[in-house]
Enzyme design. Structure first.
Site, PDB file in Angstrom:
ATOM      1  N   GLU A 132      -1.777  -9.193   3.930  1.00  0.00           N
ATOM      2  CA  GLU A 132      -1.776  -9.531   5.390  1.00  0.00           C
ATOM      3  C   GLU A 132      -3.248  -9.348   6.056  1.00  0.00           C
ATOM      4  O   GLU A 132      -3.213 -10.146   7.091  1.00  0.00           O
ATOM      5  CB  GLU A 132      -0.797  -8.576   6.175  1.00  0.00           C
ATOM      6  CG  GLU A 132      -1.338  -7.373   6.627  1.00  0.00           C
ATOM      7  CD  GLU A 132      -1.420  -6.258   5.447  1.00  0.00           C
ATOM      8  OE1 GLU A 132      -1.941  -5.147   5.576  1.00  0.00           O
ATOM      9  OE2 GLU A 132      -0.861  -6.664   4.243  1.00  0.00           O
ATOM     10  N   HIS A 140      -3.589  -5.376   0.267  1.00  0.00           N
ATOM     11  CA  HIS A 140      -3.108  -5.738   1.494  1.00  0.00           C
ATOM     12  C   HIS A 140      -3.121  -7.116   1.725  1.00  0.00           C
ATOM     13  O   HIS A 140      -4.236  -7.762   2.293  1.00  0.00           O
ATOM     14  CB  HIS A 140      -3.934  -5.069   2.506  1.00  0.00           C
ATOM     15  CG  HIS A 140      -3.564  -3.552   2.727  1.00  0.00           C
ATOM     16  ND1 HIS A 140      -2.853  -3.100   3.921  1.00  0.00           N
ATOM     17  CD2 HIS A 140      -4.038  -2.594   2.256  1.00  0.00           C
ATOM     18  CE1 HIS A 140      -2.580  -1.759   3.696  1.00  0.00           C
ATOM     19  NE2 HIS A 140      -3.349  -1.483   2.743  1.00  0.00           N
ATOM     20  N   CYS A 195       0.739  -1.219  -0.050  1.00  0.00           N
ATOM     21  CA  CYS A 195       0.058   0.105  -0.038  1.00  0.00           C
ATOM     22  C   CYS A 195       0.827   1.427  -0.134  1.00  0.00           C
ATOM     23  O   CYS A 195       1.413   1.664  -1.004  1.00  0.00           O
ATOM     24  CB  CYS A 195      -1.119   0.004   1.277  1.00  0.00           C
ATOM     25  SG  CYS A 195      -2.454   1.121   1.016  1.00  0.00           S
TER      26      CYS A 195
END
Length: 316
Positions: free
Chosen positions: A245, A243, A132
């Protein structure tokens, strides 16, 4: 007898190292450490807990791929960063919200970026990943100036518009044809950004176009087509505007965190991919005591789910 046992143990270690080396064709580091650069706190509630932070989801993401984590503080000297660089095996620039040219985060990142370039040019493999804002930061560092524009995709889970270069990329080489298809058709990637680099601006910048391959694009809420995944053509540098994660480690029900089977698999494979890149780096701490003191295990995450989209954060 003791000498014989010591010899057997030494021989076993030697065989293990040899097998590891033979399997990959070059020495492999099976105890990698990835540095995660802290960033300035901008949330007033978080400011009560520390000046800089790392969301725990990034730490868990790296650890799940088989690596340990070293938090890297801001405002250290270049000599200190050079010592850290020689001790770690990869660098992760996380998401957030800071000035990408003048902030302490940007200054520290610039130092590690230059060290990574010099190392790779000298044959010293060192991977860098940006997520990001970290993705955006890499474009600023490579282009030499800020090309960001409004590409808002806030709280949106999207499929990727994969380019023709994606199937043969290093980043996606471990993906089956079925998973690549899912990545291009299912809402697997979580997007939480207001700015990005449009494909037009990216391809119009010679430095970016020469340095990175575009692996995917997406369309913002205003209709702008932005670059969402990239990897270095020559260098082991990688960036995702989305993202990976959050797919496994963030759970706020108000936010579009993809938790499907395929979303989790994508996150797992990318974490493993980046850690495997870090295994190619033979950097290490000189002293075990220094290594132990540097790791994230010395810090305790704080629950912040009642006022942020994160579950936990580390504060420094």
């Amino acid at each position: 007898m003791r000498r014989l046992l010591a010899f057997v143990r030494l021989f076993a270690v030697g065989v293990s190292v040899a097998l590891s080396t033979a399997a990959f064709g070059s020495p492999v580091n099976n105890r990698p450490i990835i540095g995660i650069l802290t960033q300035e706190v901008s949330n007033k509630d978080m400011a009560k807990l520390g000046k800089t932070y790392i969301p725990a989801s990034y730490v868990k993401y790296v650890e799940s791929g088989g690596s340990r984590v070293m938090p890297i503080r801001l405002n250290q000297s270049l000599a200190e960063y050079e010592k850290i660089f020689k001790s770690i095996n990869g660098m992760l620039f996380i998401g957030g919200s800071v000035n990408l040219e003048t902030s302490d985060y940007a200054r520290a990142a610039r130092a590690f970026y230059r060290l990574a370039l010099e190392a790779n040019d000298a044959g010293d493999y060192f991977p860098v990943w940006g997520t990001c804002m970290g993705f955006q930061l890499l474009t600023v560092l490579v282009a030499g100036h800020n090309l960001l524009s409004n590409t808002t995709a806030e709280n949106l889970a999207l499929p990727l518009n994969l380019t023709t270069e994606a199937p043969s990329s290093r980043m996606f080489e471990g993906f089956s044809a079925e998973l690549l298809k899912a990545l291009s058709q299912e809402n697997i990637t979580g997007n939480f950004h207001h700015y990005g680099v449009t494909e037009k601006d990216f391809r119009g910048n010679e430095k970016l176009e020469t340095f990175f391959s575009i692996l995917s694009t997406n369309v913002a809420e205003n209709g702008a087509e932005f670059v969402s995944t990239m990897e270095g053509r020559k260098y082991p540098f990688y960036g995702v505007q989305w993202h990976p994660e959050v797919n496994r480690f963030q759970w706020d029900p108000k936010l579009q965190f993809p938790h499907s089977k395929n979303a989790v698999r994508v996150s797992s494979l990318l974490a493993e991919f980046f850690v495997n890149e870090a295994r190619k780096s033979l950097h290490h701490f000189i002293k075990r005591k220094e290594e132990t003191a540097a790791l994230i295990y010395n810090y305790t995450p704080v629950y912040v789910g009642n006022f942020t989209g994160y579950e936990q954060c580390y504060f420094f």
